[in-house]
Design an enzyme around this catalytic site. Sequence first.
Site, PDB file in Angstrom:
ATOM      1  N   GLU A 101       0.866  -1.176   0.000  1.00 57.19           N
ATOM      2  CA  GLU A 101       0.000   0.000   0.000  1.00 57.19           C
ATOM      3  C   GLU A 101       0.903   1.226   0.000  1.00 57.19           C
ATOM      4  OE1 GLU A 101      -4.029  -1.014   2.230  1.00 57.19           O
ATOM      5  OE2 GLU A 101      -2.290  -1.342   3.531  1.00 57.19           O
ATOM      6  N   ASP A 120     -16.349  -2.973  -0.124  1.00 55.36           N
ATOM      7  CA  ASP A 120     -15.825  -2.601   1.191  1.00 55.36           C
ATOM      8  C   ASP A 120     -16.982  -2.455   2.168  1.00 55.36           C
ATOM      9  OD1 ASP A 120     -13.182  -2.433   0.174  1.00 55.36           O
ATOM     10  OD2 ASP A 120     -13.608  -0.427  -0.599  1.00 55.36           O
TER      11      ASP A 120
END
Length: 248
Positions: A8, A129
């Site tokens: 990330e 999500d």
Amino acid sequence: MIIYPTIELMGGKCVSLTRGRLSEPSIWHVDPVETARGFAQAGASWMHVTDLDGVAGSDHDNGPLIEEIIRAAGIPVQLGGGFRARERVEQWIDKGAGRVVIGTAAIRDPSLVLELAKYHPDQIVLAIDIFQGQLMTHGWQEASAMRPEDVLSAFDGAPLAGVIVTDIDSDIMDGDGQIGVIAGLADHTRHPVIARGTVRGPDDVSRLNYVPGIAGTIIGRALFSRDVTLEDALKLARPDTGAKAEFI
């Protein structure tokens, strides 16, 4: 089950988030490109990269670094992070991304994602999500009125490469409960489901291997904190003919 070791990126650095909070990154002092090479050397068949500056709409451009990662990795890269326009998706496919992950755009403009999947079969991944049972969009900041199950059903006929399901609460809540949430959503799609945010150690990899419908898992923080090694995760994820777990 495929293990997706994950980088990330924020401000050109490797980071991890807690409960999706972009304002509170944990920074890992490692070289992103060398880390990608290490994933390949350890035996990974895929890796995942999330451009968190792209998620946040930041002015920082991780593009050149991501291109370098794609060239250096030696394995296909699944790329996510703020993909909300056709041009950007196609740009990164042309630059060598093996897959592109789309979340918010799939809720806002499903026809765009359906068309992208049609012209780039098996290269588009849908991201779902979840936070406290609600579908979240725009970098996990906004709750959608749509049910996750309805979104999955809307894309069931599209030639997607898979669906990433993230339970944003999973950093602090019971691991079995989070796997149950993801497994429940896997029942609503024919596409391979990739679990995200559920692996804290080797036992979590072992458990996922027995959950029906889960074809892969994304592992980031646990690798960087050395709570699990990539070599061990890959061994634990090897096909097993044993019984599958059921979650109610």
